[in-house]
Motif scaffolding. Structure first.
Motif, PDB file in Angstrom:
ATOM      1  N   ASN A 162       0.824  -1.280   0.011  1.00  0.00           N
ATOM      2  CA  ASN A 162      -0.081   0.062  -0.187  1.00  0.00           C
ATOM      3  C   ASN A 162       0.799   1.177  -0.037  1.00  0.00           C
ATOM      4  OD1 ASN A 162      -2.290  -1.446   0.071  1.00  0.00           O
ATOM      5  ND2 ASN A 162      -2.311  -1.621   2.413  1.00  0.00           N
ATOM      6  N   TYR A 163       0.216   2.467  -0.218  1.00  0.00           N
ATOM      7  CA  TYR A 163       0.949   3.822  -0.202  1.00  0.00           C
ATOM      8  C   TYR A 163       0.494   4.848   0.397  1.00  0.00           C
ATOM      9  CZ  TYR A 163       3.338   0.994  -4.159  1.00  0.00           C
ATOM     10  OH  TYR A 163       3.727   0.233  -5.142  1.00  0.00           O
ATOM     11  N   TRP A 164       0.932   5.854   0.945  1.00  0.00           N
ATOM     12  CA  TRP A 164       0.555   6.670   1.665  1.00  0.00           C
ATOM     13  C   TRP A 164      -0.276   7.846   0.711  1.00  0.00           C
ATOM     14  CZ3 TRP A 164       0.064   5.765   6.645  1.00  0.00           C
ATOM     15  CH2 TRP A 164       1.107   5.179   7.343  1.00  0.00           C
ATOM     16  N   VAL A 165      -1.351   8.283   1.251  1.00  0.00           N
ATOM     17  CA  VAL A 165      -2.126   9.698   0.731  1.00  0.00           C
ATOM     18  C   VAL A 165      -1.851  10.410   1.859  1.00  0.00           C
ATOM     19  CG1 VAL A 165      -4.211  10.573   0.249  1.00  0.00           C
ATOM     20  CG2 VAL A 165      -3.981   8.210  -0.619  1.00  0.00           C
ATOM     21  N   ALA A 166      -1.232  11.927   1.526  1.00  0.00           N
ATOM     22  CA  ALA A 166      -0.689  12.575   2.498  1.00  0.00           C
ATOM     23  C   ALA A 166      -1.252  14.006   2.336  1.00  0.00           C
ATOM     24  CB  ALA A 166       0.932  12.701   2.509  1.00  0.00           C
ATOM     25  N   LEU A 167      -1.615  14.701   3.396  1.00  0.00           N
ATOM     26  CA  LEU A 167      -2.218  16.027   3.483  1.00  0.00           C
ATOM     27  C   LEU A 167      -1.262  17.026   4.529  1.00  0.00           C
ATOM     28  CD1 LEU A 167      -4.586  17.213   1.921  1.00  0.00           C
ATOM     29  CD2 LEU A 167      -5.840  17.109   4.101  1.00  0.00           C
ATOM     30  N   ASN A 168      -0.788  17.864   3.977  1.00  0.00           N
ATOM     31  CA  ASN A 168       0.391  18.631   4.566  1.00  0.00           C
ATOM     32  C   ASN A 168      -0.219  20.131   4.679  1.00  0.00           C
ATOM     33  OD1 ASN A 168       2.769  16.748   5.525  1.00  0.00           O
ATOM     34  ND2 ASN A 168       2.353  16.372   3.486  1.00  0.00           N
ATOM     35  N   VAL A 169       0.247  21.156   5.558  1.00  0.00           N
ATOM     36  CA  VAL A 169      -0.062  22.298   5.981  1.00  0.00           C
ATOM     37  C   VAL A 169       0.535  23.356   4.852  1.00  0.00           C
ATOM     38  CG1 VAL A 169      -0.261  24.299   7.233  1.00  0.00           C
ATOM     39  CG2 VAL A 169      -1.285  22.180   8.080  1.00  0.00           C
ATOM     40  N   ARG A 170       0.066  24.196   4.387  1.00  0.00           N
ATOM     41  CA  ARG A 170       1.067  24.843   3.556  1.00  0.00           C
ATOM     42  C   ARG A 170       0.526  26.707   3.879  1.00  0.00           C
ATOM     43  NH1 ARG A 170       4.620  25.355   0.864  1.00  0.00           N
ATOM     44  NH2 ARG A 170       4.085  25.821  -1.389  1.00  0.00           N
ATOM     45  N   GLY A 171       1.737  27.338   3.772  1.00  0.00           N
ATOM     46  CA  GLY A 171       1.396  28.833   3.802  1.00  0.00           C
ATOM     47  C   GLY A 171       1.445  29.150   5.595  1.00  0.00           C
ATOM     48  N   ARG A 172       1.410  28.264   6.295  1.00  0.00           N
ATOM     49  CA  ARG A 172       1.533  28.625   7.614  1.00  0.00           C
ATOM     50  C   ARG A 172       2.643  27.751   8.338  1.00  0.00           C
ATOM     51  NH1 ARG A 172      -2.683  31.905   8.877  1.00  0.00           N
ATOM     52  NH2 ARG A 172      -2.383  31.547  11.015  1.00  0.00           N
ATOM     53  N   LEU A 173       3.225  28.052   9.348  1.00  0.00           N
ATOM     54  CA  LEU A 173       4.067  27.209  10.203  1.00  0.00           C
ATOM     55  C   LEU A 173       3.212  26.064  10.933  1.00  0.00           C
ATOM     56  CD1 LEU A 173       6.871  26.894  11.362  1.00  0.00           C
ATOM     57  CD2 LEU A 173       6.258  28.117  13.387  1.00  0.00           C
ATOM     58  N   PRO A 174       3.348  24.972  10.361  1.00  0.00           N
ATOM     59  CA  PRO A 174       2.598  23.783  10.623  1.00  0.00           C
ATOM     60  C   PRO A 174       2.900  23.478  12.026  1.00  0.00           C
ATOM     61  CG  PRO A 174       4.048  23.149   8.772  1.00  0.00           C
ATOM     62  CD  PRO A 174       4.676  24.836   9.275  1.00  0.00           C
ATOM     63  N   GLN A 175       1.506  23.539  12.637  1.00  0.00           N
ATOM     64  CA  GLN A 175       1.292  23.102  14.131  1.00  0.00           C
ATOM     65  C   GLN A 175       0.421  22.034  14.211  1.00  0.00           C
ATOM     66  OE1 GLN A 175       1.139  26.456  16.958  1.00  0.00           O
ATOM     67  NE2 GLN A 175       2.183  27.549  15.556  1.00  0.00           N
ATOM     68  N   PRO A 202       6.170  20.282  -0.280  1.00  0.00           N
ATOM     69  CA  PRO A 202       7.170  21.387  -0.371  1.00  0.00           C
ATOM     70  C   PRO A 202       7.219  21.872   1.130  1.00  0.00           C
ATOM     71  CG  PRO A 202       5.274  21.936  -1.243  1.00  0.00           C
ATOM     72  CD  PRO A 202       5.355  20.579  -1.111  1.00  0.00           C
ATOM     73  N   LEU A 203       8.227  22.774   1.374  1.00  0.00           N
ATOM     74  CA  LEU A 203       8.306  23.363   2.606  1.00  0.00           C
ATOM     75  C   LEU A 203       6.836  24.325   2.896  1.00  0.00           C
ATOM     76  CD1 LEU A 203      12.157  24.388   2.879  1.00  0.00           C
ATOM     77  CD2 LEU A 203      10.982  22.674   4.113  1.00  0.00           C
ATOM     78  N   TRP A 204       6.496  24.387   4.101  1.00  0.00           N
ATOM     79  CA  TRP A 204       5.275  25.212   4.189  1.00  0.00           C
ATOM     80  C   TRP A 204       5.476  26.672   3.673  1.00  0.00           C
ATOM     81  CZ3 TRP A 204       5.057  29.811   6.953  1.00  0.00           C
ATOM     82  CH2 TRP A 204       6.161  30.137   8.031  1.00  0.00           C
ATOM     83  N   ASN A 205       6.690  27.242   3.813  1.00  0.00           N
ATOM     84  CA  ASN A 205       6.806  28.657   3.441  1.00  0.00           C
ATOM     85  C   ASN A 205       7.440  28.705   2.010  1.00  0.00           C
ATOM     86  OD1 ASN A 205       9.269  27.934   4.124  1.00  0.00           O
ATOM     87  ND2 ASN A 205       9.510  29.519   5.655  1.00  0.00           N
TER      88      ASN A 205
END
Length: 440
Positions: A162-175, A202-205
Protein backbone atom coordinates in the motif's frame (compact mmCIF):
# COMPACT_ATOMS: atom_id res chain seq x y z
CA UNK A 1 -19.58 15.65 -2.06
CA UNK A 2 -22.12 17.17 -4.45
CA UNK A 3 -21.20 16.22 -8.03
CA UNK A 4 -22.72 18.05 -11.00
CA UNK A 5 -22.18 16.07 -14.19
CA UNK A 6 -21.20 17.83 -17.42
CA UNK A 7 -23.83 17.58 -20.14
CA UNK A 8 -21.00 17.33 -22.66
CA UNK A 9 -18.66 14.38 -23.04
CA UNK A 10 -15.88 14.47 -20.47
CA UNK A 11 -12.61 15.08 -22.37
CA UNK A 12 -10.67 12.32 -20.60
CA UNK A 13 -11.22 8.68 -19.70
CA UNK A 14 -10.91 6.81 -16.41
CA UNK A 15 -11.85 3.46 -14.88
CA UNK A 16 -13.13 4.50 -11.45
CA UNK A 17 -13.31 7.43 -9.05
CA UNK A 18 -12.96 8.47 -5.43
CA UNK A 19 -14.22 11.65 -3.72
CA UNK A 20 -12.09 13.37 -1.09
CA UNK A 21 -13.44 16.16 1.09
CA UNK A 22 -10.60 17.97 2.85
CA UNK A 23 -11.12 20.04 6.00
CA UNK A 24 -9.58 21.18 9.24
CA UNK A 25 -10.87 20.73 12.78
CA UNK A 26 -10.70 22.70 16.03
CA UNK A 27 -11.69 21.58 19.51
CA UNK A 28 -13.14 25.05 20.18
CA UNK A 29 -16.45 25.93 18.57
CA UNK A 30 -16.79 28.74 16.03
CA UNK A 31 -18.62 30.77 18.68
CA UNK A 32 -15.72 30.47 21.13
CA UNK A 33 -13.36 31.54 18.36
CA UNK A 34 -15.52 34.55 17.52
CA UNK A 35 -15.26 35.83 21.09
CA UNK A 36 -11.48 35.95 20.82
CA UNK A 37 -11.52 37.53 17.37
CA UNK A 38 -13.87 40.32 18.49
CA UNK A 39 -11.96 41.18 21.67
CA UNK A 40 -9.99 44.46 21.65
CA UNK A 41 -6.24 44.40 22.13
CA UNK A 42 -4.63 43.03 24.25
CA UNK A 43 -7.45 40.50 24.88
CA UNK A 44 -7.61 39.62 21.16
CA UNK A 45 -7.06 35.91 20.55
CA UNK A 46 -6.30 34.47 17.11
CA UNK A 47 -7.90 31.08 16.43
CA UNK A 48 -4.50 29.42 16.15
CA UNK A 49 -3.86 26.30 14.11
CA UNK A 50 -6.35 23.42 13.80
CA UNK A 51 -5.98 20.38 16.04
CA UNK A 52 -6.50 18.00 13.11
CA UNK A 53 -6.75 17.75 9.36
CA UNK A 54 -9.58 15.62 8.00
CA UNK A 55 -10.27 13.60 4.88
CA UNK A 56 -13.93 12.68 4.48
CA UNK A 57 -14.50 13.63 8.12
CA UNK A 58 -11.78 11.40 9.55
CA UNK A 59 -8.69 12.66 11.33
CA UNK A 60 -6.17 11.90 14.05
CA UNK A 61 -5.33 13.62 17.34
CA UNK A 62 -2.70 12.75 19.92
CA UNK A 63 -4.68 12.32 23.16
CA UNK A 64 -1.49 12.69 25.21
CA UNK A 65 -1.71 16.42 24.41
CA UNK A 66 -4.86 16.78 26.51
CA UNK A 67 -3.94 18.75 29.70
CA UNK A 68 -3.47 16.69 32.85
CA UNK A 69 -6.28 16.82 35.37
CA UNK A 70 -9.07 15.82 33.03
CA UNK A 71 -10.08 14.92 29.54
CA UNK A 72 -11.53 17.46 27.12
CA UNK A 73 -15.25 17.20 27.64
CA UNK A 74 -18.42 17.81 25.71
CA UNK A 75 -20.81 18.00 28.64
CA UNK A 76 -19.99 14.86 30.62
CA UNK A 77 -18.84 12.89 27.58
CA UNK A 78 -15.12 12.34 27.13
CA UNK A 79 -14.26 13.22 23.54
CA UNK A 80 -10.58 12.26 23.35
CA UNK A 81 -10.77 8.55 22.57
CA UNK A 82 -7.83 7.22 20.62
CA UNK A 83 -9.56 3.88 20.05
CA UNK A 84 -12.54 5.48 18.29
CA UNK A 85 -12.65 3.75 14.86
CA UNK A 86 -13.44 7.10 13.19
CA UNK A 87 -9.99 8.23 14.33
CA UNK A 88 -7.97 5.01 14.44
CA UNK A 89 -9.05 3.79 10.99
CA UNK A 90 -7.63 5.97 8.19
CA UNK A 91 -9.42 6.78 4.96
CA UNK A 92 -8.77 3.99 2.46
CA UNK A 93 -8.85 4.41 -1.32
CA UNK A 94 -9.17 0.93 -2.82
CA UNK A 95 -7.68 0.54 -6.29
CA UNK A 96 -6.56 -2.09 -8.78
CA UNK A 97 -3.24 -2.04 -10.59
CA UNK A 98 -2.95 -0.54 -14.09
CA UNK A 99 -6.17 1.45 -13.86
CA UNK A 100 -6.87 5.19 -14.05
CA UNK A 101 -8.84 6.73 -11.19
CA UNK A 102 -10.43 10.15 -11.06
CA UNK A 103 -9.91 11.76 -7.67
CA UNK A 104 -12.49 14.46 -7.05
CA UNK A 105 -10.99 16.69 -4.36
CA UNK A 106 -12.66 19.63 -2.59
CA UNK A 107 -11.33 21.72 0.27
CA UNK A 108 -13.84 23.03 2.80
CA UNK A 109 -11.05 23.99 5.21
CA UNK A 110 -11.74 27.11 7.22
CA UNK A 111 -8.14 28.33 7.38
CA UNK A 112 -5.61 25.81 6.11
CA UNK A 113 -3.93 25.90 2.73
CA UNK A 114 -3.08 22.27 2.05
CA UNK A 115 -0.74 20.17 -0.05
CA UNK A 116 -2.01 16.82 -1.34
CA UNK A 117 0.29 13.98 -2.43
CA UNK A 118 0.15 10.24 -3.09
CA UNK A 119 3.36 8.36 -2.38
CA UNK A 120 5.28 7.39 -5.58
CA UNK A 121 2.35 8.41 -7.81
CA UNK A 122 2.13 11.33 -10.22
CA UNK A 123 -0.98 13.52 -10.23
CA UNK A 124 -2.49 14.53 -13.59
CA UNK A 125 -4.57 17.67 -13.04
CA UNK A 126 -7.50 17.88 -15.51
CA UNK A 127 -10.13 20.08 -13.85
CA UNK A 128 -10.13 23.01 -11.43
CA UNK A 129 -13.23 24.58 -9.84
CA UNK A 130 -15.55 22.75 -12.24
CA UNK A 131 -13.70 23.90 -15.38
CA UNK A 132 -11.44 21.76 -17.55
CA UNK A 133 -7.77 22.72 -17.75
CA UNK A 134 -4.99 21.64 -20.07
CA UNK A 135 -3.70 18.49 -18.32
CA UNK A 136 -0.42 18.80 -16.48
CA UNK A 137 1.49 16.43 -14.23
CA UNK A 138 2.59 17.23 -10.69
CA UNK A 139 4.23 15.41 -7.77
CA UNK A 140 1.80 17.09 -5.36
CA UNK A 141 -0.95 19.70 -5.43
CA UNK A 142 -1.52 22.90 -3.44
CA UNK A 143 -5.22 23.23 -2.56
CA UNK A 144 -6.69 26.37 -0.98
CA UNK A 145 -9.94 26.67 1.01
CA UNK A 146 -12.92 26.60 -1.36
CA UNK A 147 -11.14 25.05 -4.34
CA UNK A 148 -12.08 21.83 -6.14
CA UNK A 149 -10.06 19.63 -8.47
CA UNK A 150 -10.19 16.49 -10.54
CA UNK A 151 -6.95 14.50 -10.71
CA UNK A 152 -6.22 11.40 -12.75
CA UNK A 153 -4.19 8.85 -10.82
CA UNK A 154 -2.56 5.96 -12.70
CA UNK A 155 -2.06 2.90 -10.47
CA UNK A 156 1.18 1.86 -12.16
CA UNK A 157 3.29 1.08 -9.09
CA UNK A 158 4.24 -2.23 -7.46
CA UNK A 159 1.00 -3.91 -6.41
CA UNK A 160 2.40 -5.89 -3.47
CA UNK A 161 2.09 -3.06 -0.96
CA UNK A 162 0.00 0.00 0.00
CA UNK A 163 0.97 3.68 -0.38
CA UNK A 164 0.46 6.81 1.70
CA UNK A 165 -2.03 9.54 0.84
CA UNK A 166 -0.64 12.63 2.58
CA UNK A 167 -2.13 16.01 3.48
CA UNK A 168 0.23 18.72 4.76
CA UNK A 169 -0.23 22.36 5.80
CA UNK A 170 1.05 25.07 3.42
CA UNK A 171 1.57 28.80 3.90
CA UNK A 172 1.50 28.67 7.72
CA UNK A 173 4.05 27.31 10.18
CA UNK A 174 2.67 23.77 10.66
CA UNK A 175 1.45 23.05 14.17
CA UNK A 176 -0.97 20.40 12.98
CA UNK A 177 0.06 16.82 12.28
CA UNK A 178 -0.14 15.72 8.64
CA UNK A 179 -3.16 13.66 7.75
CA UNK A 180 -2.47 10.24 6.31
CA UNK A 181 -4.72 7.95 4.30
CA UNK A 182 -4.03 4.68 2.50
CA UNK A 183 -3.96 3.97 -1.23
CA UNK A 184 -4.87 0.29 -1.02
CA UNK A 185 -3.78 -1.91 -3.94
CA UNK A 186 -6.08 -4.94 -4.27
CA UNK A 187 -5.72 -7.61 -2.90
CA UNK A 188 -3.30 -6.27 -0.24
CA UNK A 189 -5.15 -5.91 3.11
CA UNK A 190 -6.08 -2.29 3.82
CA UNK A 191 -4.66 -2.69 7.33
CA UNK A 192 -1.13 -3.12 5.95
CA UNK A 193 0.69 0.15 6.54
CA UNK A 194 3.04 1.39 3.81
CA UNK A 195 6.66 0.42 4.62
CA UNK A 196 8.23 3.82 3.90
CA UNK A 197 7.71 7.36 5.28
CA UNK A 198 4.91 9.44 3.73
CA UNK A 199 5.65 12.31 1.30
CA UNK A 200 6.23 15.65 3.03
CA UNK A 201 5.59 17.94 0.07
CA UNK A 202 7.27 21.35 -0.29
CA UNK A 203 8.34 23.45 2.67
CA UNK A 204 5.41 25.29 4.24
CA UNK A 205 6.85 28.74 3.35
CA UNK A 206 8.11 27.93 -0.17
CA UNK A 207 5.96 30.57 -1.87
CA UNK A 208 7.96 30.33 -5.09
CA UNK A 209 6.84 26.70 -5.42
CA UNK A 210 3.19 27.73 -5.05
CA UNK A 211 3.37 30.64 -7.48
CA UNK A 212 5.10 28.46 -10.07
CA UNK A 213 2.40 25.81 -9.77
CA UNK A 214 -0.35 28.43 -10.12
CA UNK A 215 1.14 29.45 -13.48
CA UNK A 216 0.58 25.92 -14.83
CA UNK A 217 -3.21 26.32 -15.00
CA UNK A 218 -4.51 27.04 -18.50
CA UNK A 219 -8.05 26.66 -19.82
CA UNK A 220 -8.51 23.56 -21.93
CA UNK A 221 -8.70 24.33 -25.63
CA UNK A 222 -12.29 24.68 -26.85
CA UNK A 223 -13.80 25.50 -23.45
CA UNK A 224 -14.65 29.21 -23.43
CA UNK A 225 -13.02 32.45 -24.53
CA UNK A 226 -12.01 35.33 -22.30
CA UNK A 227 -13.39 38.81 -23.23
CA UNK A 228 -10.58 41.02 -24.50
CA UNK A 229 -12.26 44.38 -23.79
CA UNK A 230 -12.88 45.68 -20.27
CA UNK A 231 -15.40 48.38 -19.33
CA UNK A 232 -14.49 48.77 -15.62
CA UNK A 233 -11.41 48.17 -13.47
CA UNK A 234 -11.41 47.99 -9.66
CA UNK A 235 -8.15 47.79 -7.69
CA UNK A 236 -8.48 46.40 -4.16
CA UNK A 237 -5.74 46.78 -1.54
CA UNK A 238 -5.86 44.02 1.08
CA UNK A 239 -4.54 45.16 4.51
CA UNK A 240 -4.65 44.29 8.19
CA UNK A 241 -5.81 47.18 10.37
CA UNK A 242 -7.64 48.20 13.55
CA UNK A 243 -11.08 49.60 14.38
CA UNK A 244 -11.64 50.91 17.93
CA UNK A 245 -8.71 48.87 19.18
CA UNK A 246 -9.88 45.66 17.49
CA UNK A 247 -7.84 43.93 14.78
CA UNK A 248 -9.64 43.93 11.43
CA UNK A 249 -8.92 43.27 7.78
CA UNK A 250 -9.81 45.91 5.23
CA UNK A 251 -10.16 46.46 1.49
CA UNK A 252 -9.18 49.96 0.36
CA UNK A 253 -9.24 51.07 4.01
CA UNK A 254 -12.83 49.77 4.53
CA UNK A 255 -13.57 46.73 6.71
CA UNK A 256 -16.75 44.93 5.64
CA UNK A 257 -19.54 44.83 8.24
CA UNK A 258 -22.55 42.98 6.84
CA UNK A 259 -25.96 44.54 7.62
CA UNK A 260 -28.77 42.66 9.37
CA UNK A 261 -31.16 43.28 6.46
CA UNK A 262 -30.01 41.42 3.32
CA UNK A 263 -28.86 43.72 0.52
CA UNK A 264 -31.16 42.25 -2.11
CA UNK A 265 -34.23 42.78 0.05
CA UNK A 266 -33.16 46.32 0.91
CA UNK A 267 -32.70 47.12 -2.79
CA UNK A 268 -36.03 45.53 -3.76
CA UNK A 269 -37.97 47.60 -1.22
CA UNK A 270 -35.85 50.79 -1.45
CA UNK A 271 -34.86 50.63 2.22
CA UNK A 272 -31.93 53.01 1.89
CA UNK A 273 -30.80 53.03 5.51
CA UNK A 274 -30.27 49.26 5.67
CA UNK A 275 -26.67 49.62 4.49
CA UNK A 276 -24.13 52.35 3.75
CA UNK A 277 -25.24 53.91 0.47
CA UNK A 278 -22.13 55.90 -0.41
CA UNK A 279 -19.87 54.54 -3.12
CA UNK A 280 -16.85 52.52 -1.94
CA UNK A 281 -13.35 53.38 -3.15
CA UNK A 282 -12.47 51.65 -6.45
CA UNK A 283 -8.71 52.05 -5.95
CA UNK A 284 -6.21 53.15 -3.30
CA UNK A 285 -3.50 55.76 -2.89
CA UNK A 286 -0.69 54.49 -5.12
CA UNK A 287 1.90 55.91 -2.72
CA UNK A 288 0.95 53.21 -0.19
CA UNK A 289 3.96 51.04 0.73
CA UNK A 290 2.77 47.42 0.46
CA UNK A 291 6.02 46.15 2.00
CA UNK A 292 5.55 47.89 5.38
CA UNK A 293 2.88 47.86 8.08
CA UNK A 294 0.30 50.64 7.58
CA UNK A 295 1.45 54.01 8.89
CA UNK A 296 -2.10 54.66 10.09
CA UNK A 297 -3.70 51.37 11.11
CA UNK A 298 -7.19 52.82 11.67
CA UNK A 299 -9.88 52.03 9.10
CA UNK A 300 -13.66 52.34 8.76
CA UNK A 301 -16.37 49.72 9.26
CA UNK A 302 -18.92 49.91 6.45
CA UNK A 303 -21.44 47.89 4.42
CA UNK A 304 -21.09 49.65 1.06
CA UNK A 305 -21.94 48.08 -2.32
CA UNK A 306 -19.82 48.06 -5.46
CA UNK A 307 -22.41 48.74 -8.18
CA UNK A 308 -21.31 47.13 -11.44
CA UNK A 309 -22.67 48.11 -14.87
CA UNK A 310 -24.84 45.20 -15.96
CA UNK A 311 -23.41 42.90 -18.64
CA UNK A 312 -20.12 44.79 -18.71
CA UNK A 313 -16.76 43.05 -18.42
CA UNK A 314 -15.04 43.80 -15.11
CA UNK A 315 -11.42 43.50 -14.02
CA UNK A 316 -10.80 43.25 -10.29
CA UNK A 317 -7.17 43.51 -9.19
CA UNK A 318 -6.43 42.06 -5.75
CA UNK A 319 -3.31 43.55 -4.16
CA UNK A 320 -1.74 41.92 -1.10
CA UNK A 321 0.27 43.98 1.40
CA UNK A 322 2.13 43.78 4.70
CA UNK A 323 0.14 42.96 7.83
CA UNK A 324 0.45 44.83 11.14
CA UNK A 325 3.56 42.71 11.78
CA UNK A 326 6.84 43.84 10.25
CA UNK A 327 8.02 41.81 7.22
CA UNK A 328 4.89 39.69 7.09
CA UNK A 329 2.37 39.10 4.32
CA UNK A 330 0.16 36.02 4.07
CA UNK A 331 -1.60 33.90 1.45
CA UNK A 332 -5.23 34.99 1.09
CA UNK A 333 -7.46 32.79 -1.09
CA UNK A 334 -10.41 34.70 -2.60
CA UNK A 335 -13.79 33.38 -3.76
CA UNK A 336 -16.46 35.08 -5.90
CA UNK A 337 -20.13 34.19 -5.53
CA UNK A 338 -22.40 34.07 -8.56
CA UNK A 339 -19.62 33.86 -11.15
CA UNK A 340 -16.58 32.08 -12.41
CA UNK A 341 -13.73 34.39 -13.40
CA UNK A 342 -10.69 34.24 -15.64
CA UNK A 343 -7.38 34.63 -13.83
CA UNK A 344 -5.80 36.82 -16.51
CA UNK A 345 -2.79 37.99 -14.52
CA UNK A 346 -0.67 37.33 -11.44
CA UNK A 347 2.57 38.96 -10.34
CA UNK A 348 4.86 39.76 -7.43
CA UNK A 349 5.15 43.23 -5.93
CA UNK A 350 2.87 46.20 -6.50
CA UNK A 351 0.47 46.14 -9.46
CA UNK A 352 1.30 48.71 -12.14
CA UNK A 353 -1.96 49.84 -13.86
CA UNK A 354 -0.04 50.96 -16.95
CA UNK A 355 2.50 48.18 -17.37
CA UNK A 356 1.06 44.93 -15.94
CA UNK A 357 -2.13 44.65 -18.05
CA UNK A 358 0.10 44.39 -21.13
CA UNK A 359 1.30 41.00 -19.88
CA UNK A 360 -2.17 39.53 -19.24
CA UNK A 361 -2.89 36.05 -20.59
CA UNK A 362 -5.89 36.55 -22.89
CA UNK A 363 -5.30 33.34 -24.85
CA UNK A 364 -6.06 30.57 -22.34
CA UNK A 365 -6.36 31.90 -18.75
CA UNK A 366 -7.90 29.44 -16.29
CA UNK A 367 -11.57 29.88 -15.40
CA UNK A 368 -11.90 29.61 -11.61
CA UNK A 369 -14.13 30.62 -8.70
CA UNK A 370 -11.41 30.60 -6.00
CA UNK A 371 -7.84 31.82 -6.40
CA UNK A 372 -4.90 32.39 -4.01
CA UNK A 373 -3.49 35.88 -3.51
CA UNK A 374 0.17 35.37 -2.64
CA UNK A 375 2.25 37.43 -0.18
CA UNK A 376 3.29 40.87 -1.54
CA UNK A 377 1.63 39.99 -4.84
CA UNK A 378 -1.34 40.83 -7.07
CA UNK A 379 -3.92 38.85 -9.02
CA UNK A 380 -6.38 40.09 -11.67
CA UNK A 381 -9.81 38.51 -12.04
CA UNK A 382 -11.94 39.12 -15.15
CA UNK A 383 -15.65 38.30 -15.42
CA UNK A 384 -18.81 39.49 -17.07
CA UNK A 385 -21.35 41.11 -14.72
CA UNK A 386 -24.31 39.28 -16.25
CA UNK A 387 -25.84 37.53 -13.21
CA UNK A 388 -28.52 39.70 -11.60
CA UNK A 389 -28.07 39.86 -7.86
CA UNK A 390 -25.84 40.80 -4.94
CA UNK A 391 -22.63 38.78 -4.63
CA UNK A 392 -19.79 38.45 -2.15
CA UNK A 393 -16.13 38.53 -3.10
CA UNK A 394 -14.27 37.45 0.02
CA UNK A 395 -11.40 35.62 1.64
CA UNK A 396 -12.05 31.92 2.16
CA UNK A 397 -10.01 32.03 5.37
CA UNK A 398 -13.09 32.23 7.58
CA UNK A 399 -11.65 34.22 10.51
CA UNK A 400 -10.39 36.87 8.09
CA UNK A 401 -13.75 37.17 6.35
CA UNK A 402 -15.33 37.43 9.82
CA UNK A 403 -12.87 40.27 10.51
CA UNK A 404 -13.84 42.20 7.37
CA UNK A 405 -11.86 40.82 4.42
CA UNK A 406 -14.44 41.06 1.65
CA UNK A 407 -16.58 43.28 -0.54
CA UNK A 408 -20.12 43.09 -1.93
CA UNK A 409 -20.95 43.46 -5.63
CA UNK A 410 -24.35 44.45 -7.06
CA UNK A 411 -25.34 44.00 -10.69
CA UNK A 412 -28.59 44.18 -12.63
CA UNK A 413 -30.94 44.15 -9.65
CA UNK A 414 -33.09 46.83 -11.30
CA UNK A 415 -33.94 44.27 -14.00
CA UNK A 416 -35.24 41.63 -11.59
CA UNK A 417 -38.91 40.91 -12.27
CA UNK A 418 -39.86 39.29 -8.97
CA UNK A 419 -39.54 40.36 -5.34
CA UNK A 420 -37.40 38.19 -3.05
CA UNK A 421 -39.39 35.61 -1.03
CA UNK A 422 -40.74 37.05 2.21
CA UNK A 423 -39.06 34.26 4.19
CA UNK A 424 -35.66 35.79 3.34
CA UNK A 425 -36.33 39.24 4.75
CA UNK A 426 -33.83 38.99 7.60
CA UNK A 427 -33.90 39.98 11.25
CA UNK A 428 -37.16 41.68 12.17
CA UNK A 429 -38.01 42.82 8.64
CA UNK A 430 -41.19 41.35 7.18
CA UNK A 431 -42.71 41.91 3.76
CA UNK A 432 -45.57 43.83 5.36
CA UNK A 433 -43.16 46.08 7.27
CA UNK A 434 -41.14 46.70 4.13
CA UNK A 435 -44.28 47.71 2.23
CA UNK A 436 -45.34 50.03 5.04
CA UNK A 437 -41.90 51.66 4.99
CA UNK A 438 -42.32 52.35 1.28
CA UNK A 439 -45.51 54.31 2.01
CA UNK A 440 -43.81 56.65 4.52
Amino acid sequence: MLIVEDEQKVPFEYDGEHSLLLSDWWHKSAYEQEVGLQAPLPQFRWVGEPQSLLINGRGRYDCTLVPKGGQQNSGDVKVCNVSNPQCSNPVVLRVERNKIYRLRIASVASISSLNFAVEKHKLMVVEADGNYVEPFEADDLDIYPGQTYSILLSTNQFAGRNYWVALNVRGRLPQTSPHLGILNYFPVPATNKPPFPPPKGPLWNDTAYSTAQSQLYKSREGYGKVPDKVQKQIILLNTQNTVDGKIKWAINIVSLALPTTPYLQALSYNIHDAYDCESPPVTYDQSYDIFSPPKNANVTLASMLYKLPFRHTIDIVLQNANTLTLRNSEINPWHLHGHDFWVVGQGLGKFDPEKDPKSYNLKNPPLRHTVPLFPYAWTTLRFKADNMGVWLLHSTVEPRFFMGMGIVLEEGTEWMLEEPPSCTMGCGLTKELANSLLKL
